[in-house]
Design an enzyme around this catalytic site. Structure first.
Site, short mmCIF file in Angstrom:
data_model
loop_
_atom_site.label_atom_id
_atom_site.label_comp_id
_atom_site.label_asym_id
_atom_site.label_seq_id
_atom_site.Cartn_x
_atom_site.Cartn_y
_atom_site.Cartn_z
N ASP A 152 29.34 49.67 32.13
CA ASP A 152 29.72 50.49 30.97
C ASP A 152 30.17 49.59 29.83
O ASP A 152 31.08 48.78 30.00
CB ASP A 152 30.85 51.46 31.38
N HIS A 224 22.39 60.26 29.43
CA HIS A 224 23.55 59.90 28.62
C HIS A 224 23.17 58.96 27.46
O HIS A 224 23.61 59.15 26.32
CB HIS A 224 24.59 59.24 29.53
#
Ligand code: HEM
Length: 347
Positions: A152, A224
């Site tokens: 991330d 996403h």
């Protein structure tokens, strides 16, 4: 002498990703605004006291101010142009709640003890001005991964230029300020781990092991990454700087991702959130939300560093009507109804 640059005036918005963070959103008791402003003025000195002993641990702290608290605590200053409460979203399946938050502290360091100590000192400084707090302890998880197992932060704008342009207000009285949105997400890891790795990769839009973006013809439109890649009218990518961290209490089953996104204009983050929750096109919502539930949502103005220590130096100067701006406040007593913004030199 040339004007100071945004990066000379900002708080430590652009601190490098740390190993640990404490994220605290808190509310301030009605009537205790002065005490809270005084505590904020102590923040730089407290940070120095705790961080100086272990400089290699890179302790930093960003303070953000919520919309309602701004009006209560800084009525003599112009309202930051984009400051407003977090806008809640109600999608067809998932919602993003707006929760209370007068102040945010984003404390980062390489070691937890420094974060803990600074937060302890901050809470002492706030005393009983503090009404309620949501304190989340974030930790770096293996090689920069979230609890879903994906790396991330890869596509964050890079220093030393893109991150500055993305996050810092470039000019005006609040040069070097920023806006930050935070949300606490809890994950349903049982449901997530029931997916195959290939299905998880289609949810995120990147490969899990190698962290490579899926090709456009493979990446689903509700992934996403697809929904968070946004552009303005002339095709320039609109970006934010994220410093999310995993957090959690294994025994309580309460764990997830603390999302934190900085931008010079919070509309960028808000557009991403609309894509995620309402969908783009509407109804095509972010599949990550089937496994991640937003429990909080707050928006804060991150003033230039100097404003915390010297709020008075940002006040309108009544002796200089020539540069009055339409953002100047007009207080009820009329005392500062004219004038420009004046602040003493940079920090
Ligand atoms: C459950 C919470 C979240 C998790 C676990 C998560 C995780 C991830 C992961 C694994 C990536 C791919 C690697 C990367 O480039 O960082 C990513 C990308 C990204 N995320 Fe999130 N994210 C979350 C929430 C959000 C929210 C709320 C926003 C915006 C409001 C957001 C904005 C972005 C952006 C802009 C990208 C980069 C897209 C690109 O340019 O490729 N994320 N996120």
């Amino acid at each position: 002498m040339s004007d100071p640059r945004p990066q000379d005036l900002c708080q430590s918005v652009l601190a490098p990703p740390a190993r640990v963070s404490i994220f605290i959103t808190l509310t301030i008791r009605e009537g205790a605004e002065g005490a809270a402003v005084a505590a904020l003025a102590q923040l730089p000195a407290l940070k120095r006291s705790v961080g100086f002993r272990e400089p290699e641990q890179q302790l930093s702290c960003v303070a953000g101010i919520g919309s309602r608290f701004w009006d209560r605590a800084y009525p003599h200053l112009p309202r930051p142009a984009h400051l407003h409460p977090f806008i809640p979203l109600e999608g067809s399946k998932h919602s993003a709640p707006s929760t209370p938050g007068d102040l945010l502290f984003h404390v980062r360091a390489m070691r937890f003890d420094l974060c803990f100590e600074l937060v302890r000192q901050l809470r002492l400084a706030l005393g009983d001005a503090l009404e309620s707090a949501d304190e989340v302890h974030g930790f770096r998880y293996f090689d920069e991964r979230d609890l879903l197992g994906f790396v991330d932060g890869t596509e964050n704008p890079e220093p030393p230029v893109d991150d500055v342009v993305t996050t810092l207000v470039p000019d005006g009285p609040y040069t070097g300020a920023s806006y930050v949105i935070v949300q606490k997400y809890l994950h349903d890891l049982t449901a997530w781990n029931a997916l195959s790795v290939e299905d998880q990769e289609r949810v995120i839009g990147r490969t899990k092991l190698d962290d490579i973006e899926l090709p456009d013809d493979v990446k689903p439109s509700n992934s996403h990454v697809a929904l968070n890649t946004i552009e303005d009218a002339d095709g320039t990518q609109r970006q934010i700087v994220r410093d999310n961290l995993p957090f959690g209490n294994v025994g309580e089953g309460e764990f997830g991702t603390y999302f934190i996104g900085y931008a010079a204009d919070p509309d960028v983050t808000e557009e991403m959130l609309r894509h995620m929750f309402l969908g783009n096109p509407p109804g095509n919502y972010d599949r990550i939300l089937d496994f991640s539930t937003a429990h909080t949502g707050c928006l804060f103005f991150v003033p230039p560093a100097d404003l915390l220590e010297n709020p008075q130096s940002f006040a309108a100067a009544p002796d200089d009507p020539s540069t009055a701006s339409d953002t100047d406040p007009t207080p009820a007593d009329g005392s500062l109804g004219i004038g420009s913004l004046r602040r003493s030199g940079s920090k």
